[in-house]
Scaffold this active site. Structure first.
Site, PDB file in Angstrom:
ATOM      1  N   HIS A 194       0.934  -1.325  -0.048  1.00  0.00           N
ATOM      2  CA  HIS A 194       0.038   0.026   0.111  1.00  0.00           C
ATOM      3  C   HIS A 194       0.849   1.282  -0.205  1.00  0.00           C
ATOM      4  O   HIS A 194       0.827   2.151  -0.716  1.00  0.00           O
ATOM      5  CB  HIS A 194      -0.854  -0.081   1.064  1.00  0.00           C
ATOM      6  CG  HIS A 194      -1.832   1.175   1.404  1.00  0.00           C
ATOM      7  ND1 HIS A 194      -3.094   1.120   1.024  1.00  0.00           N
ATOM      8  CD2 HIS A 194      -1.480   2.621   1.686  1.00  0.00           C
ATOM      9  CE1 HIS A 194      -3.732   2.271   1.224  1.00  0.00           C
ATOM     10  NE2 HIS A 194      -2.641   3.013   1.694  1.00  0.00           N
ATOM     11  N   GLU A 195       1.614   1.452   0.875  1.00  0.00           N
ATOM     12  CA  GLU A 195       2.599   2.349   1.117  1.00  0.00           C
ATOM     13  C   GLU A 195       3.669   2.523  -0.129  1.00  0.00           C
ATOM     14  O   GLU A 195       3.811   3.773  -0.496  1.00  0.00           O
ATOM     15  CB  GLU A 195       3.635   2.278   2.207  1.00  0.00           C
ATOM     16  CG  GLU A 195       2.672   2.268   3.561  1.00  0.00           C
ATOM     17  CD  GLU A 195       1.602   3.336   3.714  1.00  0.00           C
ATOM     18  OE1 GLU A 195       1.692   4.488   3.185  1.00  0.00           O
ATOM     19  OE2 GLU A 195       0.582   3.314   4.341  1.00  0.00           O
ATOM     20  N   HIS A 238       1.907   4.309  -3.180  1.00  0.00           N
ATOM     21  CA  HIS A 238       1.713   5.908  -3.109  1.00  0.00           C
ATOM     22  C   HIS A 238       2.988   6.757  -3.740  1.00  0.00           C
ATOM     23  O   HIS A 238       2.755   7.852  -3.927  1.00  0.00           O
ATOM     24  CB  HIS A 238       1.691   6.291  -1.482  1.00  0.00           C
ATOM     25  CG  HIS A 238       0.529   6.348  -0.689  1.00  0.00           C
ATOM     26  ND1 HIS A 238      -0.663   6.773  -1.187  1.00  0.00           N
ATOM     27  CD2 HIS A 238       0.220   5.812   0.442  1.00  0.00           C
ATOM     28  CE1 HIS A 238      -1.650   6.413  -0.479  1.00  0.00           C
ATOM     29  NE2 HIS A 238      -1.348   5.808   0.365  1.00  0.00           N
ATOM     30  N   GLU A 277      -5.676   7.444  -1.762  1.00  0.00           N
ATOM     31  CA  GLU A 277      -5.838   6.142  -0.821  1.00  0.00           C
ATOM     32  C   GLU A 277      -6.709   5.342  -1.585  1.00  0.00           C
ATOM     33  O   GLU A 277      -6.565   4.099  -1.461  1.00  0.00           O
ATOM     34  CB  GLU A 277      -6.571   6.689   0.231  1.00  0.00           C
ATOM     35  CG  GLU A 277      -5.790   7.588   1.084  1.00  0.00           C
ATOM     36  CD  GLU A 277      -4.322   6.908   1.680  1.00  0.00           C
ATOM     37  OE1 GLU A 277      -4.291   5.931   1.575  1.00  0.00           O
ATOM     38  OE2 GLU A 277      -3.897   7.926   2.385  1.00  0.00           O
TER      39      GLU A 277
END
Length: 683
Positions: A482-483, A486, A505
């Protein structure tokens, strides 16, 4: 915008007058004092009057011209040495010698500042009340121009113009040597410096460092209120006339909301930026609106026992100063919003594998800094000019970027067993989906237990909660993916309006499943089963969230047709930006995820991911609104699959309505009974 905001409201004000003047580069020089829990020092801001027509597009220069080196100087990226400037005042700040005789109200000294901690000189110097003095914050009218910066929880001690003309060798940046007005000469130097082509980035950084240490040439008037710092120079009536290099002497406050002073899991003191709703305005005065994209460099001094990690392209090493004190220097050459700046100072331990595999060694050998890059070789980018990895042939084939893992010493073993082995496959999986990594390296830090989130991504650094180290690798792996996502969505491509959080997000939530399946090397049917199960769990969380949250906070595009709009000065308000409930809400994650899943199924998963790569190539290094993504996507959906889809219908059904979109309710029965299958309109 009225500066006297209602304190009972939960909106976050962005006060900076970015429509008139923009920060192009920040040079920070700070000392970390754990005893008093403050950071103190200076920040030099380099400005350019804003040109709205060129704000979101690349400068008019050909790629070929950009690639031609205009300097034969052998520059090296380094911590800047003190510049020896003839006639430099003893107040000049040196990155190696620290403060000289500038009196900082601090240890053992009586603080003579006002109740807000600021030594504002506006009222004293002007002879009239600052609340009654009428200044023009724009670039018109007969009064002085006022620079407005976002600022709170800071003690501002002094503001001065910087004499950049005193830097040796700076005369090369003067196009008109016949200029007789010294202030115009200084501004011309800064203009030439901030507009240097990308292939001269090292030279540019070195001159920024030297200019940041140049002597002051006159104090500027300043005043503060709850949310801003206002600066003016007598007689400077426009943004063009206002000094383009300004030094601010300041000190953070222990209660400042941008950083957290705490202890790590081993009981050692540390401080870090934890993703505050007010972003970084309590760490340094800045322009918070995302349109104010800038580069930065920072020199940070701390006791030698501490490690300084920061958003930076270089893997900084400490420089020993006086006994017991070290200095760390980082820099960023990709323009980013000031809100993405991140710092963590603590007794971090680098976690290393017990044995280094041949794959790890190969990945390290493939690592390189922008200096090695042959920029301009691959395609033409649409963003403002900087040393872009998407234009470098070597970077575009770099599957795993250099990476390090840091943690408190007591978590070293857990990180070795769980986190460290996951970083290479997750980076490789991300590359296989989206290709070129936007950033040249990555640090991963396991932050203290009071971290209020599961993770946070910033340029070149990721914070992870210690809770990710428990259990099997699945929890840690999905959050890491997930990170990592980004880096593309949230950082390399940012939202022009912060209320559209789903653009960051929602994408990261959707991509974490794709990345994690590839990192595990699952067969297609196994990946689909895993993703269906996670969709089922998210559906239930979304239902719970909608039932328990206010309707107005369930809207992904709350400003509707006014999204992206600002006042004439550039100031704006982030709706619900200070609402304490918002930190714990998942609506923008979940509704954004389901929208993207819906669109991917309509287009076909493989075609959708191929489109994402095209979208990244088009919009990296830029700020977007929802319609930028949706319009480009719909252009890539065949007519027979588009059906009734349009930007307007997606706005209406998904982004501008509270609750759960009707498209999800149509097949709600699929989730009843705990089934893991997931069907959505468009399958």
């Amino acid at each position: 915008m009225d500066r006297k905001l209602d304190p009972s409201r939960d909106d976050l004000p962005l006060m900076a007058n970015t429509s008139h003047i923009l920060v192009k580069h920040y040079a920070l020089d700070l000392e970390v004092d754990f005893e008093s829990q403050v950071m103190e020092g200076t920040i030099v801001l380099f400005f350019a009057p804003d040109d709205p027509e060129n704000r979101f597009r690349k400068k008019d220069s050909s790629t070929e011209e950009t690639c031609q080196s205009e300097s034969s100087e052998a520059c090296t990226a380094r911590m800047p040495e003190p510049c020896h400037v003839p006639g430099t005042s003893t107040r000049t700040f040196s990155s190696k010698t620290g403060y000289n005789d500038f009196a900082m109200c601090g240890k053992g000294e009586k603080d003579t500042s006002g109740k807000d901690g600021n030594h504002d000189n506006w009222e004293q110097a002007s002879g009239i009340s600052s609340s009654k003095y009428c200044c023009d914050t724009g670039n018109h009218g007969s009064e002085d121009f006022v620079l407005v910066l976002d600022c709170c929880d800071l003690s501002v001690l002094k503001v001065e113009e910087v004499d950049v003309a005193a830097v040796p060798g700076i005369e090369k940046f003067t196009r008109s040597p016949k200029l007789t007005v010294v202030s115009e000469l200084r501004n011309q130097i800064v203009h030439e410096l901030v507009t240097l082509p990308a292939d001269r980035w090292r030279e540019q950084l070195d001159y920024f460092a030297c200019c940041s240490q140049a002597p002051g040439c006159g104090e500027l008037l300043f005043d503060t209120d709850t949310w801003s710092l206002q600066i003016r120079k007598r007689g400077a009536q426009t943004a063009t006339d206002f000094p383009h290099a300004v030094r601010i002497w300041y000190r953070t406050k222990p209660q400042g909301r941008s950083v957290t002073w705490t202890s790590d899991q081993s009981g050692r003191p540390c401080v870090y930026t934890m993703g505050s709703p007010i972003n970084n305005r309590a760490l340094f005065p800045c322009q918070e609106p995302p349109v104010a994209m800038s580069t930065w460099q920072a020199t940070v001094r701390a006791a030698a026992s501490f490690v300084v990690l920061m958003s930076g392209e270089n893997s900084a090493k400490p420089t020993q100063l006086q006994e017991g004190c070290s200095s760390w220097h980082y820099y960023v050459t990709m323009p980013m919003p000031a809100s993405t700046f991140t710092i963590a100072v603590g007794s971090w331990t680098e976690v290393k594998a017990e044995t280094c595999s041949s794959n790890d060694l190969a990945a390290e050998r493939r690592g390189f800094s922008p200096s090695d890059a042959d920029f301009g070789c691959v395609g033409v980018c649409c963003h403002m000019e900087y040393p872009c990895r998407f234009q470098n042939a070597s970077a575009t084939t770099q599957e795993i970027i250099p990476h390090r893992v840091f943690a408190p010493v007591c978590l070293q073993g857990a990180c070795q067993g769980t986190l460290l082995p996951l970083v290479p496959p997750c980076l490789s999986a991300a590359y296989s989906v989206l290709r070129t990594h936007p950033f040249s390296r990555l640090d991963v830090l396991v932050v203290p237990a009071n971290f209020p989130s599961l993770g946070m991504a910033s340029p070149h650094i990721i914070f992870l909660s210690q809770s990710m180290l428990t259990g099997r690798s699945h929890l840690c792996g999905t959050r890491l993916c997930h990170e990592i996502a980004h880096a593309w969505f949230g950082l390399a491509i940012g939202a022009r309006d912060w209320t559209e959080e789903w653009l960051s997000e929602g994408f990261a939530t959707h991509l974490e499943d794709v990345f994690w399946a590839k990192a595990q090397q699952l067969a297609p049917h196994e990946a689909r089963e895993q993703q269906e199960l996670r969709a089922c769990l998210r559906w239930r969380r979304l239902q719970d969230e909608v039932r328990s949250s206010p309707e107005e906070m369930q809207v992904l595009r709350p400003n509707k047709e006014k999204t992206g709009c600002v006042s004439d000065s550039g100031s704006s308000v982030i709706k619900h930006g200070l609402n304490p409930e918002k930190v714990f809400m998942q609506v923008h994650y979940l509704k954004g995820y389901f929208l993207l899943r819906f669109l991917a199924r309509r287009l076909g998963d493989d075609t959708y991911l191929s489109f994402l790569r095209k979208f990244v190539l088009t919009f990296h290094g830029q700020l977007i609104l929802s319609q930028d993504f949706l319009q480009m996507l719909l252009e890539n959906i065949p007519e027979e699959k588009r059906l009734e889809l349009s930007v307007e219908s997606i706005f209406r059904d998904w982004l501008e309505s509270s609750g759960i979109p009707q498209q999800l309710y149509w097949h709600e029965n699929v989730w009843k009974g705990g089934q893991s299958q997931y069907i959505i309109i468009g399958d």
